[in-house]
Design a protein around this motif. Sequence first.
Motif, mmCIF file in Angstrom:
data_model
loop_
_atom_site.group_PDB
_atom_site.id
_atom_site.type_symbol
_atom_site.label_atom_id
_atom_site.label_comp_id
_atom_site.label_asym_id
_atom_site.label_seq_id
_atom_site.Cartn_x
_atom_site.Cartn_y
_atom_site.Cartn_z
ATOM 1 N N ARG A 22 -24.731 6.934 -24.138
ATOM 2 C CA ARG A 22 -24.439 8.327 -23.790
ATOM 3 C C ARG A 22 -25.591 8.971 -23.022
ATOM 4 O O ARG A 22 -25.376 9.667 -22.023
ATOM 5 C CB ARG A 22 -24.142 9.144 -25.053
ATOM 6 C CG ARG A 22 -22.756 8.894 -25.639
ATOM 7 C CD ARG A 22 -22.578 9.551 -26.993
ATOM 8 N NE ARG A 22 -21.225 9.350 -27.489
ATOM 9 C CZ ARG A 22 -20.229 10.201 -27.313
ATOM 10 N NH1 ARG A 22 -20.442 11.330 -26.665
ATOM 11 N NH2 ARG A 22 -19.028 9.952 -27.801
ATOM 12 N N ASP A 54 -16.950 1.199 -20.728
ATOM 13 C CA ASP A 54 -17.946 1.657 -21.700
ATOM 14 C C ASP A 54 -17.846 3.168 -21.910
ATOM 15 O O ASP A 54 -18.044 3.664 -23.028
ATOM 16 C CB ASP A 54 -19.358 1.274 -21.251
ATOM 17 C CG ASP A 54 -19.638 -0.208 -21.448
ATOM 18 O OD1 ASP A 54 -18.807 -0.888 -22.061
ATOM 19 O OD2 ASP A 54 -20.689 -0.691 -20.984
ATOM 20 N N THR A 55 -17.546 3.891 -20.840
ATOM 21 C CA THR A 55 -17.349 5.340 -20.949
ATOM 22 C C THR A 55 -16.191 5.641 -21.895
ATOM 23 O O THR A 55 -16.288 6.509 -22.775
ATOM 24 C CB THR A 55 -17.075 5.951 -19.554
ATOM 25 O OG1 THR A 55 -18.223 5.747 -18.728
ATOM 26 C CG2 THR A 55 -16.782 7.440 -19.643
ATOM 27 N N HIS A 58 -16.982 4.915 -25.578
ATOM 28 C CA HIS A 58 -17.795 5.951 -26.212
ATOM 29 C C HIS A 58 -17.083 7.308 -26.212
ATOM 30 O O HIS A 58 -17.704 8.333 -26.478
ATOM 31 C CB HIS A 58 -19.159 6.052 -25.517
ATOM 32 C CG HIS A 58 -20.070 4.911 -25.831
ATOM 33 N ND1 HIS A 58 -20.032 3.707 -25.143
ATOM 34 C CD2 HIS A 58 -21.022 4.763 -26.784
ATOM 35 C CE1 HIS A 58 -20.945 2.884 -25.662
ATOM 36 N NE2 HIS A 58 -21.548 3.497 -26.647
#
Length: 206
Positions: A22, A54-55, A58
């Motif tokens: 993040r 990955d975004t 998360h």
Amino acid sequence: MGLSRKKTGIPQEDIDQADGFRKVITDFMDWLNKSEAFLLVTWGGEDLKRIVFDTRMHKLDDAYWMAASYFDLLKGFIRYKNVTNDVSVEAALLDLNIAAEGSAHRALDDARMTAEVFRAIFTELDFKRKQQYVDVYANAKERRLVKTAIRAMTAQKVTPTWELLVEHYFADKVTLTDPRKVTELQTLFAAEVTKEKQVSNKAPIQ
């Protein structure tokens, strides 16, 4: 020695102390936003896909990355050399007589090597070929199977239909549980049938 060190040579303690995704992705976006516009340069098509995945993993908004443009330098290098096989960034540097420093398994070294290739062939690149990431649910083997099946049915004088494709060509080979994948393959099927008809109509009459 952890698995990550075996793969990358990065000590596990360095990984443990590194900032989380993040913070890193936010810092990266802040840096990109210092420019009025930007174009990401990648080596292959997986880099932006990895960022998008990955975004999402998360639970962050992926809109920024779905809208971002990127240029695949691997494809640019292949066009520049007029070859067909994929090459590693180290091989590209070797071909260009540039000394490769570092390891492609280290992200920063990989980025530096990609930048060296970019500098060397910058003037030969066609930036109109920039792309944006598009979600793809079927793999390359499944997409090839659609094209092969349509050609086979056409050669046998059988009218290609989605039902025939599923029954005779997808059986035990392709899972169709994801509706997004089904839609994608159906769209490909329709496009390939149209293309095959156009080829047939252009064929000379014997």
